[in-house]
Design an enzyme around this catalytic site. Sequence first.
Site, PDB file in Angstrom:
ATOM      1  N   LYS B 189      42.605 -99.400 -48.245  1.00  0.00           N
ATOM      2  CA  LYS B 189      42.519-100.682 -48.951  1.00  0.00           C
ATOM      3  C   LYS B 189      41.769-100.454 -50.251  1.00  0.00           C
ATOM      4  O   LYS B 189      40.549-100.336 -50.276  1.00  0.00           O
ATOM      5  CB  LYS B 189      41.780-101.736 -48.124  1.00  0.00           C
ATOM      6  CG  LYS B 189      41.909-103.126 -48.737  1.00  0.00           C
ATOM      7  CD  LYS B 189      40.933-104.127 -48.190  1.00  0.00           C
ATOM      8  CE  LYS B 189      39.789-104.433 -49.131  1.00  0.00           C
ATOM      9  NZ  LYS B 189      40.119-104.892 -50.474  1.00  0.00           N
ATOM     10  N   GLU B 264      28.955 -95.351 -48.606  1.00  0.00           N
ATOM     11  CA  GLU B 264      28.343 -95.083 -49.906  1.00  0.00           C
ATOM     12  C   GLU B 264      28.008 -96.443 -50.502  1.00  0.00           C
ATOM     13  O   GLU B 264      28.901 -97.189 -50.894  1.00  0.00           O
ATOM     14  CB  GLU B 264      29.318 -94.339 -50.819  1.00  0.00           C
ATOM     15  CG  GLU B 264      29.768 -92.994 -50.284  1.00  0.00           C
ATOM     16  CD  GLU B 264      28.644 -91.994 -50.135  1.00  0.00           C
ATOM     17  OE1 GLU B 264      27.669 -92.077 -50.896  1.00  0.00           O
ATOM     18  OE2 GLU B 264      28.736 -91.148 -49.230  1.00  0.00           O
ATOM     19  N   CYS B 298      26.835 -96.884 -59.164  1.00  0.00           N
ATOM     20  CA  CYS B 298      25.734 -96.914 -58.175  1.00  0.00           C
ATOM     21  C   CYS B 298      24.705 -95.826 -58.426  1.00  0.00           C
ATOM     22  O   CYS B 298      23.571 -95.957 -58.005  1.00  0.00           O
ATOM     23  CB  CYS B 298      26.244 -96.849 -56.746  1.00  0.00           C
ATOM     24  SG  CYS B 298      27.935 -96.419 -56.549  1.00  0.00           S
ATOM     25  N   GLU B 399      19.709-103.791 -57.341  1.00  0.00           N
ATOM     26  CA  GLU B 399      20.733-103.180 -58.179  1.00  0.00           C
ATOM     27  C   GLU B 399      21.415-104.276 -59.004  1.00  0.00           C
ATOM     28  O   GLU B 399      21.881-105.277 -58.464  1.00  0.00           O
ATOM     29  CB  GLU B 399      21.769-102.468 -57.310  1.00  0.00           C
ATOM     30  CG  GLU B 399      22.812-101.774 -58.150  1.00  0.00           C
ATOM     31  CD  GLU B 399      23.602-100.735 -57.378  1.00  0.00           C
ATOM     32  OE1 GLU B 399      23.681-100.850 -56.144  1.00  0.00           O
ATOM     33  OE2 GLU B 399      24.137 -99.820 -58.023  1.00  0.00           O
TER      34      GLU B 399
END
Lengths: 128, 513
Positions: B189, B264, B298, B399
């Site tokens: 996906k 991750e 990231c 973040e």
Amino acid sequence: MLNVSVEYDDDVKELIRKMKEKYGDIIIILGHGCCSPTEPQIYRSSDFIVGSDYVEVGRVEDVPFYIERNLAESYNGWVLTLRVEPLNGAVDDSFSLDVLEGVRLRLGFKKFRIAIPKELRMNEPPSS
Amino acid sequence: MPSISYGKYTLEIPVRVRLFIDGEEVPSSKGKTFTRENPAHFDQTIAIIEEASTDDLNRAVDLAREVFDKDKYGWVTNYRQRIRILYKTAEILREEAERIAVTVAVENGMPIRQARAHVLAAAEIFEFYAGLADKIYGDSIVLSNGNVSLIFKEPVGVVAAISPWNFPMTQAARKIAPALAAGCTVVWKPASYTPMSAMEIYRALARAGLPKGVVNVIYGPGATVGNELVRHPKIDYVSFTGETTTGKLIMQQAAAGIKRIGLELGGKNPGIVFEDANIEEAVRAIVFGGLRNTGQACGAISRVLVHESVHEKLVRRLVEVTKSLVIGEPLDDATDMGPLVSKAQEEKVLSYIDFGKKAGFKVALDGGKLTGGIYDKGYFVSPVIFDDVDPKSRLAQEEIFGPVIAIIPFKTEQEAIEIANNVIYGLTASIFTKDPARAFRVARKLQAGTVWINDAYTQPTEGIWGGYKQSGIGRELGLYGLEEFLEIKQVYIDTTGSLDRPHWRTVMKIDKL
């Protein structure tokens, strides 16, 4: 003790009401990190074990709003504001259930204002 | 039909993106679609994407399961076939890199120079794992009793891959290439913001001769397609890159079937600048590492920890260099930073900038929403650098995934390490110093999956990628990235043929049976 509050409008009320009707018990978790950071995620409460890693910072139409304990302190003194935003035919990759209604719950915030009782207020300085 | 042109390439929009099931591009069985806008021109719909129904998903998983369980086409056993297909895929991506880069730039907003390198990096990942598919060795142990233990490595099974939009081709290649090299089958996906990049990969695989049903691609929302895929009982391994809380949800869902997982997730990565650092080197690395892909990465440096003695000098130069960046059209070769990927992303980044200002942090470089000319129709945000940021504040803890850098001064090496580690993530860190002993000492103490010394955000295919703490589980890239998709089996062989074996005799009096 955390001093955080959550504010929301009628659109949020309506969304949460609809989702409770559809899914039963739900929770709101403030998601964080990587590709869709800092967005409220709506999950079925049976799908996500909150455990002691999260703290409840408020309720939205009786649905608990959780923030991760390690991050919660940095929200101290802030009002979290929720609003509903249409996705306009696009798709969101989060697993949050509101996406299936074609909308997304978004987060804003404003600085907490402590209401000082009138009798404790200092006199206004004279205007120059 | 409207089109977007770059050089000799023209992309006619909107592109119709279909599901890829059983080697065919097919529509949704329920006829449902969703759209993707151009982040640099939000009045343009660039893709109409078929949304997978539950039936489509089940079919995709069943096919992948069948190929794996029956070893159809010799997929699981014939590694030479897998090598050829992976090499050929790399070759196709490399040959078509210029054209594919245009697609990546348009749908992601990534500047074309970066997009070109990005496609080539994806090709390199396919090539790397092609070279490993015939090097999946086991082990043999001759035991003290003369018997033999054989250790085999076998493919883990059917892999659910959920990949993100920020580096759409390499992030997908890190999952798909090693999974295929190992002999797994895949249901993928891709991110809904970057469906066309995914299409380029599955088309390259198909052209390279991938047998039907080995990779099946389904598009749709995380809440349905992603959620059902992760929970599917016929999936053996879930490889996910994305938002951290979604990673936690996936981990909890996977627990029901003890599925293997690789996650991750987020990062809040420090760049630590010591007093002896080459400031120019540090500044360039921070600008590259913090603002590449408009900060939507990231592993980006989003906190700069700087020794108080070089604080002023570093901030002054960082502001100068950041100001020189060209923010504009992704398809302009002069552009250093393109738009953010979506309105939602733009709003979030702006809300953090607003937060930083309301919280009273010093603004070393002011920026934010860009307006006028081309900026009016895209999600363009210029970098903001906050100075003297409280390491406990949201700016230093969460973040942001955008062009916002928080500067935090420190006095001692120990203080720098403590600030660096005092976040929930542990993905990357950078150290800038001329002292090798210090660099090594600090690198060992940092809780991060990757530590760069005098550099930032370079990811060798042969290395690893992954994080400590809430940045994830498992590793991608390199040899470790292949191991993720392998189960380990022991086969024990008796070589004695004896009916009187010490380990039987110790527990059971078998001679009396």
